[in-house]
Design a protein around this motif. Structure first.
Motif, mmCIF file in Angstrom:
data_model
loop_
_atom_site.group_PDB
_atom_site.id
_atom_site.type_symbol
_atom_site.label_atom_id
_atom_site.label_comp_id
_atom_site.label_asym_id
_atom_site.label_seq_id
_atom_site.Cartn_x
_atom_site.Cartn_y
_atom_site.Cartn_z
ATOM 1 N N ASP A 175 -27.045 -3.456 -1.066
ATOM 2 C CA ASP A 175 -26.039 -2.975 0.096
ATOM 3 C C ASP A 175 -25.445 -3.803 1.049
ATOM 4 O OD1 ASP A 175 -25.363 -1.464 2.563
ATOM 5 O OD2 ASP A 175 -27.681 -0.680 2.501
ATOM 6 N N HIS A 223 -31.801 -5.269 0.646
ATOM 7 C CA HIS A 223 -30.635 -4.616 1.654
ATOM 8 C C HIS A 223 -30.941 -5.239 3.441
ATOM 9 C CE1 HIS A 223 -34.510 -2.504 3.160
ATOM 10 N NE2 HIS A 223 -34.454 -2.037 2.487
ATOM 11 N N SER A 224 -30.890 -4.803 4.652
ATOM 12 C CA SER A 224 -30.520 -5.236 5.556
ATOM 13 C C SER A 224 -30.428 -6.577 5.686
ATOM 14 C CB SER A 224 -32.690 -5.181 6.185
ATOM 15 O OG SER A 224 -32.694 -3.887 6.047
ATOM 16 N N THR A 233 -26.713 -3.477 10.061
ATOM 17 C CA THR A 233 -26.241 -2.932 10.210
ATOM 18 C C THR A 233 -26.627 -1.890 9.550
ATOM 19 O OG1 THR A 233 -23.965 -3.436 10.200
ATOM 20 C CG2 THR A 233 -23.977 -1.193 10.375
ATOM 21 N N ASP A 234 -27.974 -1.648 8.208
ATOM 22 C CA ASP A 234 -28.211 -0.674 7.904
ATOM 23 C C ASP A 234 -29.816 -0.629 8.065
ATOM 24 O OD1 ASP A 234 -27.856 1.273 6.389
ATOM 25 O OD2 ASP A 234 -27.572 1.086 4.199
ATOM 26 N N TYR A 262 -35.404 5.433 1.808
ATOM 27 C CA TYR A 262 -35.807 6.715 1.535
ATOM 28 C C TYR A 262 -35.503 6.745 0.319
ATOM 29 C CZ TYR A 262 -34.952 12.011 1.061
ATOM 30 O OH TYR A 262 -34.531 13.273 0.681
ATOM 31 N N GLY A 305 -32.557 2.029 9.151
ATOM 32 C CA GLY A 305 -31.572 3.161 8.518
ATOM 33 C C GLY A 305 -32.813 4.028 7.458
ATOM 34 N N LEU A 306 -32.394 5.134 7.699
ATOM 35 C CA LEU A 306 -33.302 5.745 6.560
ATOM 36 C C LEU A 306 -33.187 5.890 5.187
ATOM 37 C CD1 LEU A 306 -35.751 8.244 6.000
ATOM 38 C CD2 LEU A 306 -33.644 9.875 5.743
ATOM 39 N N ARG A 307 -31.461 5.442 4.965
ATOM 40 C CA ARG A 307 -31.014 4.489 2.988
ATOM 41 C C ARG A 307 -31.730 3.798 2.746
ATOM 42 N NH1 ARG A 307 -24.385 5.272 2.716
ATOM 43 N NH2 ARG A 307 -24.909 3.649 5.277
ATOM 44 N N THR A 308 -32.283 2.831 3.525
ATOM 45 C CA THR A 308 -33.046 1.444 3.429
ATOM 46 C C THR A 308 -34.468 1.908 2.560
ATOM 47 O OG1 THR A 308 -33.702 0.984 5.012
ATOM 48 C CG2 THR A 308 -31.648 0.461 4.653
#
Length: 348
Positions: free
Chosen positions: A241, A289-290, A246-247, A255, A250-253
């Motif tokens: 990601d 991510h992150s 920024t992410d 879900y 968040g739910l995207r990371t």
């Protein structure tokens, strides 16, 4: 219904051939009749572990131990055991500013170690106008970087990219591209580590979205088709990601984790089962991510091509078409982490 636009059989996906500039038609390799697994073993500090023997491994198919048909320890990519690293820049599901940052991070990766790459690397540019391979695989990071700098990444031009129908457009295009990629890579021998740099395409699953029987069947066919195609092409998929911190949170990371379990039948399927992160984890790869360190994330993924183990078992005899079988590999040594494909679909 709302998901009538979902594309969902592998033949539909494979419409835009992906090929190197010379575009020679490589002969197709016959699919392995066995279930072949690329197994990465790491210690608690996430360093790959070498030196394991066949007797250290146990493969479980639907929780039942299986006899190993073959075993090989790979500690370096060679002509006899090639492993290609493919960097895919996604300009469909990421904004232009994000893609620009990705390019800078990829340039750092290519310039490491004075441009001497540990594995053959190629780069794919994915836009909503075309999907193209920049060069044939090479270990020459300097040459790859020179060609990379001359390539202008296209802007996203999907008309409805900000709305629901734009999300469907991006999902359709992404699935077609990954289907085409597996079709092309299946013509080449050896293992492939595909690092897809993207926030991921829209998952399009939620409490308000109900599927018809036809849509369930379409999505299930795509789940089966992609799972089988990735396995037969010997692709391990990785998702990075590029939104980084920024992410974070968040739910995207997180879900996508709702859809990691294998899908046994059409009435159990959801659109989220086709998410990029889901396909990555199920293929034995990672969903990272992150972190703003994309260079470090790419290096982390590509090191899986250095040390791994090739195992194979005979496929189970299925009682019905597309019968799902969960896979698990265990190591007879404490403190080690094992990662490989999580399942496959058996046929009668």
């Amino acid at each position: 219904m709302v998901l009538l636009f979902l594309p969902l059989s592998l033949p539909v996906m494979a419409q835009q051939p992906v090929a190197p500039p010379e575009a020679t038609a490589a002969p197709a390799f016959s699919p392995d009749p066995h279930i072949s697994l690329n197994v990465v073993v790491s210690d608690r500090s996430d360093k790959p572990v070498a030196g394991l023997q066949q007797q250290d491994f146990t493969v479980l198919d639907n929780k039942l131990p299986q006899k190993l048909v073959s075993f090989r320890a790979v500690e370096k990519s060679t002509a006899e055991a090639p492993t290609e690293v493919i960097l895919l820049i996604d300009a469909v599901n990421a904004r232009f500013t994000t893609v620009s940052y990705e390019r800078n991070e990829i340039a750092k990766f290519l310039g490491q170690n004075s441009g001497k790459l540990a594995q053959p690397v190629s780069i794919i540019f994915f836009t909503d106008q075309n999907t193209r391979v920049q060069t044939a695989p090479t270990r020459d990071g300097k040459a790859l970087l020179a060609s990379f700098d001359q390539n202008v990444t296209g802007l996203r031009t999907i008309t409805r990219s900000e709305g629901f129908y734009g999300a469907v457009d991006r999902l359709q295009l992404s699935l077609r591209t990954i289907g085409t990629l597996t079709e092309y890579e299946a013509r080449k021998p050896g293992r492939k580590v595909v690092i897809w740099i993207s926030p991921g395409w829209p998952i399009l699953s939620g409490p308000r979205i109900e599927l018809t029987n036809r849509e369930e069947r379409q999505i299930f066919n795509s789940v089966v088709g992609l799972s089988t195609a990735l396995r037969q092409a010997r692709i391990t998929l990785y998702s990075i990601d590029p939104l980084g911190t920024t992410d974070a949170g968040g739910l995207r990371t997180i879900y996508y984790e709702e859809f990691l379990k294998g899908v046994p039948s059409p009435n159990k399927v959801q659109a989220g089962n086709l998410a990029l992160q889901v396909l990555a984890v199920q293929s034995g790869g990672l969903a990272l991510h992150s972190s703003n360190d994309i260079t470090g994330s790419i290096t982390r993924c590509s090191q899986d091509a250095d040390i791994y183990y090739e195992l194979s078992i005979d496929p189970a005899k299925a009682e019905h078409p597309d019968e799902y079988h969960g896979l698990e590999v265990k190591i007879d040594k404490p403190g080690l982490v094992v990662r490989t494909r999580t399942g496959y679909y058996a046929q009668p």
